[in-house]
Write a protein that holds these residues in place. Structure first.
Motif, PDB file in Angstrom:
ATOM      1  N   TYR A  39       0.837  -1.207   0.000  1.00  0.00           N
ATOM      2  CA  TYR A  39       0.000   0.000   0.000  1.00  0.00           C
ATOM      3  C   TYR A  39       0.873   1.259   0.000  1.00  0.00           C
ATOM      4  N   THR A  49      -4.788   7.083  -2.556  1.00  0.00           N
ATOM      5  CA  THR A  49      -4.907   6.425  -1.255  1.00  0.00           C
ATOM      6  C   THR A  49      -6.036   5.407  -1.186  1.00  0.00           C
ATOM      7  N   ASN A  50      -6.668   5.119  -2.312  1.00  0.00           N
ATOM      8  CA  ASN A  50      -7.784   4.174  -2.344  1.00  0.00           C
ATOM      9  C   ASN A  50      -7.264   2.753  -2.110  1.00  0.00           C
ATOM     10  N   LEU A  51      -7.619   2.173  -0.965  1.00  0.00           N
ATOM     11  CA  LEU A  51      -7.130   0.850  -0.589  1.00  0.00           C
ATOM     12  C   LEU A  51      -7.620  -0.232  -1.556  1.00  0.00           C
TER      13      LEU A  51
END
Length: 136
Positions: A39, A49-51
């Motif tokens: 990540y 930052t989208n997991l």
């Protein structure tokens, strides 16, 4: 892809529970948290930052090939050596070592099966040598 990590982590933890008690949770946690570097790389390189997108990215070989070999800092031989050394002095790091080794073995098997093995740097040294060669 986390399911095999969790299943094997739970089995090993259950087997070691009579010896280490609830400290086996360290094995489970380290087995999963080692992937934080996936990540971290995604956020730094892709600037997102989208997991969920980061997870999909890590599973899509075509996208991975576009970005070349990836450096996942917690998956390097140098970090493994550091944890091995620390494990001689600390039960905590010994349990972290068990979780990390479980994770790395399963990663290597998975990468070989999916033919991704060449899409990861396994050492900081390998990474830096590759970067230096680009400028020569």
């Amino acid at each position: 892809f986390w399911i095999p990590h969790m299943i094997i982590g739970i089995i090993v933890s259950a087997l070691l529970y009579p010896i280490y008690g609830l400290n086996v949770l360290i094995i489970l946690i380290s087995n999963i948290l080692i992937d934080a570097d996936h990540y971290l790389w995604y956020v730094i390189r892709i600037k997102d930052t989208n997991l969920l997108k980061a997870f999909k990215f890590s599973k899509d070989k075509e996208i991975r090939v576009k970005y070349g070999k990836l450096l996942h800092i917690f998956h390097t031989v140098e970090i493994l050596i550091l944890i091995i050394i620390l494990s001689f002095y600390s039960e905590f790091f010994f349990l972290v070592l068990i979780g990390v080794v479980i994770h790395l073995v399963l990663d290597i098997i998975g990468l070989l099966i999916r033919k991704y093995i060449d899409l990861r740097f396994w050492s900081f040294l390998e990474y830096f040598i590759t970067k230096i060669k680009r400028f020569l």
